[in-house]
Design a protein around this motif. Sequence first.
Motif, PDB file in Angstrom:
ATOM      1  N   ARG A 297       0.829  -1.214   0.000  1.00 21.60           N
ATOM      2  CA  ARG A 297       0.000   0.000   0.000  1.00 21.60           C
ATOM      3  C   ARG A 297       0.861   1.260   0.000  1.00 21.60           C
ATOM      4  O   ARG A 297       0.589   2.202  -0.749  1.00 21.60           O
ATOM      5  N   LEU A 298       1.885   1.286   0.836  1.00 25.08           N
ATOM      6  CA  LEU A 298       2.768   2.450   0.886  1.00 25.08           C
ATOM      7  C   LEU A 298       3.505   2.646  -0.431  1.00 25.08           C
ATOM      8  O   LEU A 298       3.686   3.773  -0.897  1.00 25.08           O
TER       9      LEU A 298
ATOM     10  N   THR B 226       2.412   1.735  -3.391  1.00 21.99           N
ATOM     11  CA  THR B 226       1.415   2.225  -4.350  1.00 21.99           C
ATOM     12  C   THR B 226       1.150   3.708  -4.134  1.00 21.99           C
ATOM     13  O   THR B 226       1.097   4.482  -5.100  1.00 21.99           O
ATOM     14  N   ILE B 227       1.002   4.132  -2.893  1.00 21.10           N
ATOM     15  CA  ILE B 227       0.786   5.549  -2.582  1.00 21.10           C
ATOM     16  C   ILE B 227       1.985   6.372  -3.042  1.00 21.10           C
ATOM     17  O   ILE B 227       1.834   7.463  -3.596  1.00 21.10           O
TER      18      ILE B 227
ATOM     19  N   SER C 225       1.813   9.285  -5.892  1.00 22.75           N
ATOM     20  CA  SER C 225       2.234  10.658  -5.593  1.00 22.75           C
ATOM     21  C   SER C 225       3.311  11.125  -6.568  1.00 22.75           C
ATOM     22  O   SER C 225       3.326  12.285  -6.985  1.00 22.75           O
TER      23      SER C 225
END
Length: 82
Positions: free
Chosen positions: A18-19, A21-22, A26
């Motif tokens: 998840r991190l 992907t974020i 960004s």
Amino acid sequence: MKPRKERTLLDSRQNRQRLRTIFYISLLLLLVVDVFVPKHGHFPWEDAYAFYAAYGFIGCVGLIFVAKGLRWLVRRKEDYYD
């Protein structure tokens, strides 16, 4: 008695994904914003495509070489503190 190891945010594989992907989303958002924001340089070469990226990269590489050179200048003998 063994101390209990607490789980952190990055212990879970799902959280790491998840991190990541974020992070990539960004980066993509920043790239899109950078492409569409008009830049007004003071000098003609500042209007070149990817000038600031190249300038930053060359600056970082230059700092690394300066630091390697300074290491030879300020190096102490191995038994300096003894």
